[in-house]
Design an enzyme around this catalytic site. Structure first.
Site, PDB file in Angstrom:
ATOM      1  N   ARG A  47       0.872  -1.104  -0.154  1.00 43.36           N
ATOM      2  CA  ARG A  47      -0.125   0.009   0.043  1.00 43.36           C
ATOM      3  C   ARG A  47       0.809   1.449  -0.151  1.00 43.36           C
ATOM      4  O   ARG A  47       0.384   2.287  -0.610  1.00 43.36           O
ATOM      5  CB  ARG A  47      -0.993  -0.022   1.201  1.00 43.36           C
ATOM      6  N   TYR A  99     -17.000  16.807 -15.698  1.00 41.12           N
ATOM      7  CA  TYR A  99     -17.229  15.271 -15.879  1.00 41.12           C
ATOM      8  C   TYR A  99     -18.143  14.852 -14.819  1.00 41.12           C
ATOM      9  O   TYR A  99     -17.991  15.141 -13.693  1.00 41.12           O
ATOM     10  CB  TYR A  99     -16.042  14.414 -15.656  1.00 41.12           C
ATOM     11  N   ASP A 171      -8.058  18.707 -14.883  1.00 41.54           N
ATOM     12  CA  ASP A 171      -8.489  17.442 -15.191  1.00 41.54           C
ATOM     13  C   ASP A 171      -7.947  17.417 -16.849  1.00 41.54           C
ATOM     14  O   ASP A 171      -8.698  17.900 -17.795  1.00 41.54           O
ATOM     15  CB  ASP A 171      -9.817  17.166 -15.090  1.00 41.54           C
ATOM     16  N   LYS A 196      -8.581   5.936 -19.786  1.00 46.05           N
ATOM     17  CA  LYS A 196      -8.653   6.704 -21.075  1.00 46.05           C
ATOM     18  C   LYS A 196      -7.477   6.640 -22.077  1.00 46.05           C
ATOM     19  O   LYS A 196      -7.006   5.203 -22.205  1.00 46.05           O
ATOM     20  CB  LYS A 196      -9.451   7.910 -21.026  1.00 46.05           C
TER      21      LYS A 196
HETATM   22  C1  LIG Z   1     -13.392   8.963 -17.293  1.00 41.53           C
HETATM   23  C2  LIG Z   1     -13.351  10.168 -16.523  1.00 41.53           C
HETATM   24  C3  LIG Z   1     -12.840  10.519 -15.152  1.00 41.53           C
HETATM   25  C4  LIG Z   1     -12.942   9.375 -14.045  1.00 41.53           C
HETATM   26  O1  LIG Z   1     -12.009   8.394 -14.382  1.00 41.53           O
HETATM   27  P1  LIG Z   1     -12.263   7.086 -13.831  1.00 41.53           P
HETATM   28  O2  LIG Z   1     -11.236   6.098 -14.258  1.00 41.53           O
HETATM   29  O3  LIG Z   1     -13.317   6.687 -14.704  1.00 41.53           O
HETATM   30  O4  LIG Z   1     -12.584   7.009 -12.327  1.00 41.53           O
HETATM   31  C5  LIG Z   1     -12.599  11.784 -14.740  1.00 41.53           C
HETATM   32  N1  LIG Z   1     -12.534  12.723 -15.446  1.00 41.53           N
HETATM   33  C6  LIG Z   1     -12.698  12.615 -17.081  1.00 41.53           C
HETATM   34  C7  LIG Z   1     -12.528  14.038 -17.904  1.00 41.53           C
HETATM   35  C8  LIG Z   1     -13.034  11.494 -17.483  1.00 41.53           C
HETATM   36  O5  LIG Z   1     -13.200  11.377 -18.705  1.00 41.53           O
END
Ligand SMILES: *Cc1c(COP(=O)(O)O)cnc(C)c1O
Length: 374
Positions: A47, A99, A171, A196
């Site tokens: 961890r 998001y 983000d 992503k």
């Molecule tokens: C998918 C996404 C998230 C969240 O990510 P997870 O890995 O699904 O928890 C946050 N911000 C954006 C812009 C996203 O496309």
């Protein structure tokens, strides 16, 4: 070094024990102590740290040009650590169209936890200025936005943030470090969902927070990561690190294809409007040209007609997959309002597309036959 070189080499080294070029996956939860109680290799318990997670953190840190990174089990866990690092009672400003998972985290977890939040249209920096309060500690930027592909001027928002000594977080999931470098425009912290584009193959979930300075705020995030334990597993960290090696070339392909698809859609008689920052008529095109190296692989479009028409188009696709999420090699299409559910502001005739790495002619042909509704 340039980003293509960093993507291949950052966080990688030849395995000293075997000479392996690809990194081994270290599943061990615990590491041996010396007779004097010390840990000669720096690893103690999974961890706290693990070689695969550490390698991924080094790589992401170098790609964004930060000084430290904390890898999480999801993008949402990374986002959560940032909000948790604030003192209850703090105020933050977030975009109206952040998001949807981020908005839900704020509404369902952090507002009851005593953070106060003002949601504003961040394409208008003066709206951010007007939302400032004496205890504003953080401003959350997300650009391009989801699903309307609105462009926020990161440098302008970062300036406003710093006037009140708050922290500007970006983000950067949709743009990736290949598309834009928020630190260059004044952001203090960058967050990604590595689920992503960074991993890139729709087969692993992860997230990261990267900091520009080794400050107390990041130390708090690090503590939340290691004490709370929402960490990236060794295999997940390995998969993301491996995906990143091809990120620059994938992003070029995604962006090139997306622009072709966007141009095709904007000329189609059944299409009302296309949202893609690479198109000249896009209201954020000028800012995007300035702050982005690539416009990315995400776009959305509104069909003529309402919800039923949008569903009818999606029902006819053959090559595109009807699925949410983004950033994989395969093209995806989804009716966004129905996935966001009740209370969504997303137009009912809007379809969101993650343009993959297939040949653009095949993608365009599939959309052409889907839009051809007699
Ligand atoms: C998918 C996404 C998230 C969240 O990510 P997870 O890995 O699904 O928890 C946050 N911000 C954006 C812009 C996203 O496309």
């Amino acid at each position: 070094m340039k980003i293509e070189t960093l993507a291949v080499h950052a966080g990688h080294h030849v395995d000293a024990a075997t000479g392996a070029i690809a990194p081994p996956i270290y599943l061990s939860t615990t590491f041996e102590r010396q007779v004097d109680g010390s840990y000669p290799h720096g690893y103690k318990y999974i961890r706290d740290n693990n070689p695969n997670r550490e390698a991924l953190e080094q790589c992401l840190c170098q790609l964004e040009g930060g000084v430290a990174a904390a890898a999480f089990s999801s993008g949402s866990a990374a986002t959560m650590s940032v909000f948790q690092a604030l003192q209850p009672g703090s105020h933050l400003i977030a975009p109206l169209d952040a998001y949807s998972g981020t908005t839900s985290l704020l509404r369902e977890i952090f507002i009851p936890w005593n953070l106060s939040v003002t949601f504003v249209d961040m394409t208008d920096p003066s709206a951010v200025e007007q939302a400032l309060e004496p205890n504003t500690k953080l401003i959350w930027v997300e650009t391009p936005s989801n699903p309307m592909l609105k462009i926020i001027d990161i440098a302008k928002i970062a300036d406003i943030t710093h006037q009140v000594n708050a922290c500007c977080v970006c983000d950067n999931t949709w743009a990736t470090p290949m598309g834009q470098n928020p630190f260059q425009w004044g952001a203090d912290l960058v967050v990604h969902s590595t689920t992503k584009y960074l991993s890139g193959h729709s087969d692993v979930m992860g997230g990261v927070a990267i900091t520009k300075a080794a400050d107390d705020f990041f130390q708090k995030i690090r503590s939340i990561q290691t004490l709370g334990g929402a960490v990236a597993s060794p295999f997940d960290a390995w998969l993301v690190l491996r995906g990143i090696q091809t990120l620059p070339y994938r992003m070029r392909g995604h962006s090139e294809n997306a622009l072709k698809v966007a141009r095709f859609l904007s000329e189609h008689p059944q299409v009302e409007t296309v949202h893609y920052p690479g198109l000249q008529h896009h209201p954020g095109h000028e800012i995007a040209q300035q702050q982005m190296q690539l416009f990315g692989g995400m776009l959305s479009f509104q069909v003529k007609g309402g919800r039923e028409k949008a569903f009818a188009v999606v029902a006819k696709v053959k090559l595109f997959k009807r699925a949410t999420s983004l950033g994989g090699v395969e093209s995806l299409i989804e009716h966004r309002a129905s996935i966001e559910g009740a209370g969504t502001k997303t137009p009912e005739n809007l379809l969101r597309v993650s343009v993959g790495l297939e040949h653009p002619d095949d993608l365009i042909e599939d959309l052409a036959q889907s839009l051809n509704l007699d």
